[in-house]
Design a protein around this motif. Sequence first.
Motif, short mmCIF file in Angstrom:
data_model
loop_
_atom_site.label_atom_id
_atom_site.label_comp_id
_atom_site.label_asym_id
_atom_site.label_seq_id
_atom_site.Cartn_x
_atom_site.Cartn_y
_atom_site.Cartn_z
N ASN A 324 0.82 -1.22 0.00
CA ASN A 324 0.00 0.00 0.00
C ASN A 324 0.85 1.26 0.00
N GLY A 325 2.18 1.10 -0.02
CA GLY A 325 3.04 2.26 -0.16
C GLY A 325 3.84 2.66 1.06
N GLU A 326 3.70 1.98 2.20
CA GLU A 326 4.47 2.36 3.38
C GLU A 326 5.92 1.90 3.24
N CYS A 327 6.82 2.61 3.92
CA CYS A 327 8.25 2.27 3.91
C CYS A 327 8.48 0.95 4.63
N CYS A 328 9.26 0.07 4.02
CA CYS A 328 9.48 -1.26 4.60
C CYS A 328 10.16 -1.18 5.96
N ALA A 329 11.10 -0.23 6.15
CA ALA A 329 11.80 -0.10 7.43
C ALA A 329 10.85 0.35 8.53
N LEU A 330 9.96 1.31 8.19
CA LEU A 330 9.00 1.79 9.20
C LEU A 330 7.99 0.70 9.54
N VAL A 331 7.58 -0.05 8.57
CA VAL A 331 6.65 -1.18 8.82
C VAL A 331 7.31 -2.21 9.73
N LYS A 345 14.11 -8.36 4.77
CA LYS A 345 14.51 -8.48 3.37
C LYS A 345 13.31 -8.82 2.49
N VAL A 346 12.40 -9.62 3.04
CA VAL A 346 11.17 -9.94 2.30
C VAL A 346 10.36 -8.67 2.08
N LEU A 347 10.25 -7.83 3.14
CA LEU A 347 9.51 -6.57 3.02
C LEU A 347 10.20 -5.64 2.01
N ALA A 348 11.53 -5.59 2.04
CA ALA A 348 12.27 -4.73 1.11
C ALA A 348 12.07 -5.19 -0.33
N ALA A 349 12.04 -6.48 -0.54
CA ALA A 349 11.81 -7.00 -1.89
C ALA A 349 10.41 -6.64 -2.38
N LEU A 350 9.43 -6.70 -1.47
CA LEU A 350 8.07 -6.32 -1.84
C LEU A 350 8.01 -4.83 -2.19
N GLU A 351 8.75 -4.03 -1.41
CA GLU A 351 8.77 -2.60 -1.68
C GLU A 351 9.38 -2.31 -3.05
N MET A 352 10.49 -2.96 -3.36
CA MET A 352 11.12 -2.76 -4.66
C MET A 352 10.20 -3.19 -5.79
N ALA A 353 9.50 -4.28 -5.60
CA ALA A 353 8.57 -4.75 -6.63
C ALA A 353 7.43 -3.77 -6.82
N VAL A 355 7.48 -0.45 -6.16
CA VAL A 355 8.01 0.75 -6.77
C VAL A 355 8.23 0.52 -8.27
N GLY A 356 8.79 -0.62 -8.61
CA GLY A 356 9.00 -0.93 -10.02
C GLY A 356 7.72 -1.01 -10.80
N ALA A 357 6.70 -1.57 -10.17
CA ALA A 357 5.41 -1.67 -10.85
C ALA A 357 4.80 -0.29 -11.06
N ALA A 358 4.99 0.61 -10.09
CA ALA A 358 4.44 1.97 -10.22
C ALA A 358 5.13 2.77 -11.32
N LYS A 359 6.40 2.51 -11.59
CA LYS A 359 7.17 3.29 -12.59
C LYS A 359 6.94 2.77 -14.00
N ARG A 360 6.41 1.57 -14.18
CA ARG A 360 6.23 1.04 -15.51
C ARG A 360 5.15 1.80 -16.27
N PRO A 361 5.37 2.09 -17.50
CA PRO A 361 4.31 2.76 -18.29
C PRO A 361 3.14 1.81 -18.51
N ARG A 362 1.97 2.37 -18.46
CA ARG A 362 0.77 1.56 -18.63
C ARG A 362 0.31 1.61 -20.07
N LEU A 363 -0.02 0.47 -20.62
CA LEU A 363 -0.52 0.43 -21.98
C LEU A 363 -2.00 0.85 -22.01
N ARG A 364 -2.33 1.71 -22.95
CA ARG A 364 -3.71 2.20 -23.06
C ARG A 364 -4.42 1.46 -24.20
#
Length: 364
Positions: A324-331, A345-353, A355-364
């Motif tokens: 949902n967007g919270e920082c993995c360290a704060l969680v 490390k599991v939380l950090a990997a989820l965060e990276m995934a 963030v990466g999903a949010a930066k990908r361009p969406r096909l219209r």
Amino acid sequence: MLSDYLCPINNASFRFPSNVSFGYRLAAQPLRLLQEVIVVSNDGTEPTAQSARCALPALSVLAANACVSRITQVNPFSQPEDIVPVARFIGDNRERPLAVQHALRQAFYQRWKSLSLGRHDWLAEAVSLERVLAGQSCKTVAEAHGIPDRSVLMHRLNMLAVDGEAGARVYAGECCYAVAENYGIESDSFAFNALQKCAVMGRAGERVRNGESCLQVAEDHGICMLYESMDMLEMIAVNACAGERVRNGESCRLVAREHGISPLFSAMCELENIAVKTVAGARVRQGEPCYRVAWEQGIHHCHSAMHFLEMIAVDTFGAQRVRNGECCALVAQSLGISLVGDAVKVLAALEMASVGAAKRPRLR
């Protein structure tokens, strides 16, 4: 004698041997003569048996000694078949008085009890095995027959004693060190380890199962702290009273101390895993921080238990919050998850995934 029972470690059916029959007996039935000779003439017999032996007719003893002397001079006894005529000579004639048969067996024993391996290998080995089966000390027998201390045959003698009278005595509750000394079993041998396991399977394990301290039971029964048998004893406690107390919410640290369970070995880890699967895990699922639950439930020796506890927090709350967007360290901090463990490390990997999903361009 000892019989079937459920192994206290894994509840598997196991049969503790009430007696031992080695292949050389089964392959050549006339060798039963050796068994009868040693049993009748055992050096460790009771005073009543000794007095009965002394009551034998003097002429029968002299005649038996003369017969046996002649027989042993002309017969090499180099293979099992050589014993067949001797067995027939002693036992087949039912008209011979029992006192005479007894005298013959005694005379053979006196001839054979000091046979050395170098001169009569087969017969010396067979006699040594029968002597240990009859309850004589392995060390005494080895010295009489010239058996080296660390030889395969010496190990066989020791294990024969463990599978027989020595094992039965410690199973019934006698001290392993006292019994080992009585039967000539060295305390640094594999056989002594096996002897301690017999104690754990018997009275020692029963006492621990009833709630007594592993440390006190080990001291009473001569079970060494550094041997595998101590692990077995502690696991009996975990599978009985100690584990039940942890399931009911008591601290692993307190329970381990009161039941004499070392914090350095596998039984402590098993206690902590029980806590994670029951009360501790339930508290984390309700939202309590992992570090507080771990401290109050006494979970701190086993890395795997702490990892499982933190993963419960990750699966229950952490993963969704990070998605949902919270920082993995704060969680991790809010859930009481260590910042240097695998769960973060599991939380950090989820965060990276995420963030990466949010930066990908969406096909219209």
